[in-house]
Design an enzyme around this catalytic site. Structure first.
Site, short mmCIF file in Angstrom:
data_model
loop_
_atom_site.label_atom_id
_atom_site.label_comp_id
_atom_site.label_asym_id
_atom_site.label_seq_id
_atom_site.Cartn_x
_atom_site.Cartn_y
_atom_site.Cartn_z
N ARG A 185 0.83 -1.23 0.00
CA ARG A 185 0.00 0.00 0.00
C ARG A 185 0.86 1.27 0.00
O ARG A 185 1.94 1.29 0.58
CB ARG A 185 -0.96 -0.05 1.19
N SER A 235 -7.85 11.96 2.25
CA SER A 235 -7.52 10.84 3.11
C SER A 235 -7.39 11.28 4.55
O SER A 235 -6.56 12.13 4.88
CB SER A 235 -6.20 10.20 2.64
N GLN A 262 -6.30 9.49 6.92
CA GLN A 262 -5.04 8.98 7.49
C GLN A 262 -3.91 9.97 7.22
O GLN A 262 -3.08 10.23 8.08
CB GLN A 262 -4.71 7.61 6.90
N ASP A 300 -15.37 3.25 2.73
CA ASP A 300 -15.22 1.83 3.08
C ASP A 300 -16.47 1.00 2.75
O ASP A 300 -16.42 -0.22 2.77
CB ASP A 300 -14.87 1.68 4.56
N ARG A 341 -10.11 -2.89 -4.28
CA ARG A 341 -11.51 -3.26 -4.03
C ARG A 341 -12.37 -3.17 -5.30
O ARG A 341 -13.43 -3.80 -5.35
CB ARG A 341 -12.09 -2.42 -2.88
N ARG A 346 -13.58 -6.37 4.37
CA ARG A 346 -14.83 -5.77 3.87
C ARG A 346 -15.35 -6.48 2.62
O ARG A 346 -16.54 -6.49 2.35
CB ARG A 346 -14.65 -4.27 3.63
C1 S3P Z 1 -9.41 5.61 8.00
C2 S3P Z 1 -9.41 6.38 6.87
C3 S3P Z 1 -9.79 5.87 5.53
C4 S3P Z 1 -10.52 4.53 5.63
C5 S3P Z 1 -9.85 3.59 6.60
C6 S3P Z 1 -9.80 4.21 7.99
C7 S3P Z 1 -9.02 6.24 9.28
O1 S3P Z 1 -8.61 5.68 4.78
O2 S3P Z 1 -10.60 3.94 4.37
O3 S3P Z 1 -10.56 2.38 6.67
O4 S3P Z 1 -9.28 5.67 10.36
O5 S3P Z 1 -8.45 7.35 9.24
P1 S3P Z 1 -7.92 6.86 3.92
O6 S3P Z 1 -7.41 7.86 4.86
O7 S3P Z 1 -6.83 6.18 3.16
O8 S3P Z 1 -9.02 7.39 3.03
#
Ligand code: S3P
Length: 431
Positions: free
Chosen positions: A121, A166, A168, A318, A349, A391
């Site tokens: 990833r 994102s 994250q 998700d 996905r 998922r």
């Molecule tokens: C998440 C952010 C999302 C999501 C992941 C959880 C998080 O990812 O798809 O399951 O807890 O910040 P991305 O930040 O890559 O969009």
């Protein structure tokens, strides 16, 4: 482990699905940096969140569990210790990216690795901004893939446009921003899940959240101390979605989903399902530790196809594979676009959905950034691959409920990542 889900007459009952994964991760990571003890009730005990718990123990944080309550004895912003060994991030992108943000501010060295999926990833999305802030980061494939090593230190603030929306990436930058000498800003065209900034605000960080007319901005400045907190983690809307979907496509169904977090950055799937015609009712709406929580009642109803566009994607990212599955039972076509991020999740996905639909003789058109799903399809059944993606496994289990002969899911044990009791719960409400 293989699992077969057979057709059912209806879905009926009441469930408290497991606690929110995103909030559970953050309820370990942020309190680890606080001064004093945080108390976490209803922490999600599943693969990904237990990975986070173990990682922060290895970073020197004392985390205990008593009577199902987690106590995190925060070390303060400067109190983590250099880990003795490589940190194993398992399957968890959230643990990895948020922890890289934390480590950017620490004056020590750490190396992170993960399982086969996580090592593929993309990490450059966090490595680039954190490097720009001053962290020294290197890793495989020009630091895009784990294993990645990081040596944190003196940081400066940056202004970052989060074009991928994102959460994250946003969270990693904000966590590093706690340590930067100058302010850090993250701007998003559409707000992604906002749990990190909410929690940081609550813990007393120097943070400003600004809903602008044309987007969203969070500004964070150097923070001396974070206060410990008490959190009661609500049920995960991403897990509740599977049962909302099941009740919406199996005739005569009715399900009550308790304590579900209905944060608007997370409930896009429920809104879209409603747009498709689903019968969804919210009861007992309440505020619990900064999050809105409700009991969600879903009854079977006729559905029609819908469109999903880029702006809608972050709040249902998700759940899009599940939406594609639901769409096979709706009247008319469903078109999902602007969702290229699906290609870099626990599996690709889009590919996982398209290939499994082909295995089941279902019609679907693959787009680079989404898919077009034909409605009112008859599902005979067959064998699908989970691609070891929780998922995908749970989504096809839901499709099995409306199949003629059942659907067998390969490597179904991956549900452990977010919902260890998924098949038990499915059995409980299957009539
Ligand atoms: C998440 C952010 C999302 C999501 C992941 C959880 C998080 O990812 O798809 O399951 O807890 O910040 P991305 O930040 O890559 O969009």
């Amino acid at each position: 482990m293989e699992k077969t889900v057979k057709p059912v007459k209806r879905i009926e009952g009441s469930l408290r699905v497991p606690s929110d994964k995103s909030v559970s991760h953050r309820s370990i990571i942020l309190p680890s940096l606080a001064e004093g003890e945080s108390v976490i009730k209803n922490f999600l005990k599943a693969g990904d969140t237990l990975t986070t718990l173990n990682v922060y123990r290895k970073l020197g944080v004392d985390i205990e569990e008593k009577d199902n309550v987690i106590y995190v004895k925060g070390k303060g912003l400067e109190g983590l210790k250099e880990p003795d060994d490589v940190l194993d991030m398992g399957n968890s992108g959230t643990t990895t990216r948020l922890t890289l943000g934390v480590l950017a501010g620490q004056n020590f060295f750490a190396t992170l690795t993960g399982d086969d999926s996580l090592r593929k990833r993309p990490m450059k999305r966090v490595v680039d901004p954190l490097s720009e802030m001053g962290a020294k980061v290197d890793g495989r494939k020009e630091a895009n893939n784990l294993p990645i090593s990081i040596r944190g230190g003196k940081l400066k603030g940056i202004s970052y446009f989060n074009s991928k929306m994102s959460a994250q990436v946003k969270s990693a930058i904000l966590l590093a921003g706690l340590y930067a000498e100058t302010p850090t800003e993250v701007v998003e065209p559409i707000v992604s899940r906002d749990h990190t900034e909410k929690m940081l605000n609550w813990m007393g960080a120097n943070i400003e959240i600004d809903f602008m007319t044309d987007g969203y901005k969070v500004k964070i400045s150097k923070t001396d101390r974070l206060k410990p907190i008490h959190i009661n983690v609500p049920a995960d809307p991403s897990s509740a979605a599977f049962f909302a979907a099941a009740a919406s496509i199996v005739p005569k169904s009715e399900i009550i989903l308790k304590d579900v977090m209905v944060n608007p950055t997370r409930d896009g799937f429920f809104r879209k399902l409603k747009e498709m015609g689903a019968d969804i009712e919210y009861k007992n709406k309440r505020d619990e530790a900064g999050e809105i929580v409700a009991d969600v009642i879903v009854k079977y109803n006729d559905l029609k196809g819908v469109k999903v566009v880029k702006e809608e994607v972050p709040s249902m990212i998700d759940e899009l594979p599940l939406l594609a599955i639901v769409a096979t039972q709706a009247e008319g076509e469903t078109v999902i676009t602007g969702a290229e991020e699906l290609r870099v999740k626990e599996s690709d996905r889009i590919k996982a959905i398209v290939e499994n639909f082909k295995r089941l003789n279902l019609e679907i058109e693959e787009l680079e950034d989404g898919m077009v799903i034909k409605g009112k399809q008859k599902v005979k059944g067959g064998v699908v691959d989970s691609y070891k993606d929780h998922r995908i496994a749970m989504g096809f289990a839901i499709l099995g409920l409306v199949s003629e002969d059942g659907i067998t899911i390969k490597d179904a044990d991956c549900v452990y990542i977010s919902y260890p009791d998924f098949f038990k719960h499915l059995e409980k409400v299957s009539k």
